[in-house]
Design an enzyme around this catalytic site. Structure first.
Site, mmCIF file in Angstrom:
data_model
loop_
_atom_site.group_PDB
_atom_site.id
_atom_site.type_symbol
_atom_site.label_atom_id
_atom_site.label_comp_id
_atom_site.label_asym_id
_atom_site.label_seq_id
_atom_site.Cartn_x
_atom_site.Cartn_y
_atom_site.Cartn_z
ATOM 1 C CB CYS A 113 49.072 -3.097 -0.632
ATOM 2 S SG CYS A 113 49.960 -2.924 0.915
ATOM 3 C CG HIS A 246 52.018 -4.180 -3.692
ATOM 4 N ND1 HIS A 246 52.240 -2.874 -3.324
ATOM 5 C CD2 HIS A 246 51.963 -4.900 -2.537
ATOM 6 C CE1 HIS A 246 52.317 -2.814 -2.000
ATOM 7 N NE2 HIS A 246 52.153 -4.019 -1.502
ATOM 8 C CG ASN A 276 54.508 -2.668 1.127
ATOM 9 O OD1 ASN A 276 53.827 -1.858 0.487
ATOM 10 N ND2 ASN A 276 54.013 -3.783 1.616
HETATM 11 O O1 UT7 Z 1 51.848 -5.212 1.139
HETATM 12 C C1 UT7 Z 1 50.973 -6.202 1.577
HETATM 13 C C2 UT7 Z 1 51.539 -7.490 1.513
HETATM 14 N N1 UT7 Z 1 52.618 -7.707 2.450
HETATM 15 C C3 UT7 Z 1 53.506 -8.573 2.092
HETATM 16 O O2 UT7 Z 1 53.444 -9.029 0.968
HETATM 17 C C4 UT7 Z 1 54.509 -9.083 3.077
HETATM 18 C C5 UT7 Z 1 54.541 -10.570 2.942
HETATM 19 N N2 UT7 Z 1 55.491 -11.247 3.809
HETATM 20 C C6 UT7 Z 1 56.814 -11.159 3.598
HETATM 21 O O3 UT7 Z 1 57.284 -10.417 2.759
HETATM 22 C C7 UT7 Z 1 57.713 -12.056 4.424
HETATM 23 O O4 UT7 Z 1 56.924 -13.010 5.093
HETATM 24 C C8 UT7 Z 1 58.594 -11.292 5.449
HETATM 25 C C9 UT7 Z 1 59.665 -10.525 4.721
HETATM 26 C C10 UT7 Z 1 57.731 -10.364 6.276
HETATM 27 C C11 UT7 Z 1 59.272 -12.287 6.382
HETATM 28 O O5 UT7 Z 1 60.038 -13.201 5.627
HETATM 29 P P1 UT7 Z 1 59.936 -14.765 5.928
HETATM 30 O O6 UT7 Z 1 60.884 -15.443 5.044
HETATM 31 O O7 UT7 Z 1 58.478 -15.118 5.802
HETATM 32 O O8 UT7 Z 1 60.456 -14.862 7.401
HETATM 33 P P2 UT7 Z 1 59.693 -15.375 8.718
HETATM 34 O O9 UT7 Z 1 58.604 -14.435 9.106
HETATM 35 O O10 UT7 Z 1 59.324 -16.814 8.515
HETATM 36 O O11 UT7 Z 1 60.842 -15.273 9.781
HETATM 37 C C12 UT7 Z 1 62.029 -16.032 9.653
HETATM 38 C C13 UT7 Z 1 62.965 -15.664 10.797
HETATM 39 C C14 UT7 Z 1 62.289 -15.686 12.164
HETATM 40 O O12 UT7 Z 1 63.209 -16.209 13.069
HETATM 41 P P3 UT7 Z 1 63.095 -17.735 13.577
HETATM 42 O O13 UT7 Z 1 61.728 -17.837 14.210
HETATM 43 O O14 UT7 Z 1 63.229 -18.584 12.338
HETATM 44 O O15 UT7 Z 1 64.228 -17.870 14.526
HETATM 45 C C15 UT7 Z 1 62.080 -14.218 12.461
HETATM 46 O O16 UT7 Z 1 62.091 -13.949 13.848
HETATM 47 O O17 UT7 Z 1 63.460 -14.348 10.615
HETATM 48 C C16 UT7 Z 1 63.281 -13.589 11.798
HETATM 49 N N3 UT7 Z 1 63.086 -12.194 11.452
HETATM 50 C C17 UT7 Z 1 64.093 -11.338 11.299
HETATM 51 N N4 UT7 Z 1 65.426 -11.489 11.419
HETATM 52 C C18 UT7 Z 1 66.187 -10.413 11.153
HETATM 53 C C19 UT7 Z 1 61.921 -11.551 11.208
HETATM 54 N N5 UT7 Z 1 62.169 -10.263 10.888
HETATM 55 C C20 UT7 Z 1 63.510 -10.115 10.934
HETATM 56 C C21 UT7 Z 1 64.364 -9.030 10.702
HETATM 57 N N6 UT7 Z 1 65.688 -9.219 10.827
HETATM 58 N N7 UT7 Z 1 63.905 -7.806 10.339
#
Ligand code: UT7
Length: 319
Positions: A113, A246, A276
């Site tokens: 990225c 980004h 992204n």
């Molecule tokens: O380009 C390079 C850089 N990349 C990035 O910058 C990405 C950085 N990371 C992020 O943007 C975020 O971490 C995400 C958007 C990927 C995830 O958001 P989060 O607030 O960190 O959520 P999480 O991974 O802590 O997941 C929270 C919950 C989980 O459920 P439990 O374990 O709390 O029951 C996941 O299973 O959300 C669940 N989850 C979803 N639910 C609905 C994960 N993906 C999804 C989804 N739909 N698509």
């Protein structure tokens, strides 16, 4: 003093749009979750018969037209991509052939990225040393092909597209400084681990991400690197007209803007319609805001990105 000045921008997004509502039919997710956690509503997807070079060519031709520059006048072509069409030759060489340029330096940059910022900085160095007069820098990705469409934790995040700029040697101010970093200790937090061996894909060819860890690192690294860029130029936040970040997650973008004490009105945000697009995201956002008239000549832009590696960086540009 010679500067590299951006003299034209271009962007291209494939026709097909995939909305959050359509994703709800593919995986256990919801428009609400995706929008609240990432700011994304939809993303563009390349057609089956489109390659990364097709996207790069469209963006490049638009940038060349805006710069009133003929491809023959280019001394350097760099494509930043994580999704090259072939193992080799580079996508930059494929693009060079499409554009009918013969003899310019051409190579790809792989910094995921952050790739566009790495490529822009490399071009700037060639221009400053007098080796290159005009350069085409493209960020182009078909990231959707690295995504497991059954994995809701990654498939909702990415999109395809390309953005490009033409830069030229100039006595007028242009790129003021670039600040690039990497730390391979984080190699496993965001990766496609597969390799090609003996004619076959060996290992897992899908994107693996520990989203939460990436998120926390991104907020920290971007805060530090935007400070570094301002300090190096003895500027404070008030000098910035536009933050061109980004486009991975609106919450990361907002955290960086907050650190800079910039209101969101001064931040170019395309993540809601682009997702992204990895190396394409910064030049695409730049092109959108140049074409809609928000970014004007003479304004100060701060570009920043973070991605797999980890790699991260910032570039300060007098536009
Ligand atoms: O380009 C390079 C850089 N990349 C990035 O910058 C990405 C950085 N990371 C992020 O943007 C975020 O971490 C995400 C958007 C990927 C995830 O958001 P989060 O607030 O960190 O959520 P999480 O991974 O802590 O997941 C929270 C919950 C989980 O459920 P439990 O374990 O709390 O029951 C996941 O299973 O959300 C669940 N989850 C979803 N639910 C609905 C994960 N993906 C999804 C989804 N739909 N698509």
């Amino acid at each position: 003093m010679t500067y590299s000045r951006i003299i034209g921008t271009g962007g291209y997004l494939p026709e097909k749009i995939l909305t959050n509502a359509e994703l709800e039919k593919l995986v256990d997710t919801s428009d609400q979750w995706i929008f609240e956690r990432t700011g994304i509503r939809s993303r563009h997807l390349a057609a089956e018969d489109q390659d990364t070079c097709d996207l790069a060519e469209e963006a490049a031709r638009r940038a060349l037209a805006a710069a009133q520059c003929d491809a023959h006048q280019l001394d350097l072509i760099i494509v930043a991509t994580t999704t090259p069409d072939r193992v080799f030759p580079s996508t930059a060489c494929l693009l060079q052939a499409r554009l009918g340029n013969h003899g310019a330096m051409a190579f790809d940059v792989q910094a995921v990225c952050s790739g566009f910022l790495y490529a822009l900085s490399i071009a700037d160095k060639f221009i400053k040393t007098g080796t290159v007069r005009r350069a085409l820098i493209v960020g182009a990705e078909i990231f959707s092909r690295l995504v497991d469409w059954t994995d809701r934790s990654t498939c909702v995040l990415f999109g395809d597209g390309a953005g490009a700029v033409v830069v030229e040697a100039s006595a007028e101010q242009g790129i003021l400084s670039s600040h690039l970093h990497a730390d391979g200790a984080y190699k496993d937090l965001l990766t496609v681990p597969a390799r090609v061996t003996q004619g076959r894909l060996n290992g897992d060819g899908f994107t693996k991400m520990q989203g939460n860890e990436v998120f926390k690192f991104a907020v920290r690294a971007l805060s530090r690197v935007v400070d570094e860029a301002l300090t190096a130029n003895q500027l404070d936040q008030s000098a910035i007209d536009w933050l061109v970040p980004h486009q991975a997650n609106i919450r990361i973008i907002a955290a960086t803007a907050k650190k800079l004490k910039l209101p969101m009105e001064k931040v170019i945000v395309t993540v809601s319609g682009h997702g992204n697009t990895s190396a394409a995201s910064v030049p695409l956002a730049l092109d959108v805001a140049v074409r809609d008239g928000r970014i004007q000549r003479g304004q100060m832009l701060l570009l920043e990105a973070v991605g797999g590696g980890f790699t991260w960086g910032a570039v300060l540009v007098k536009f």
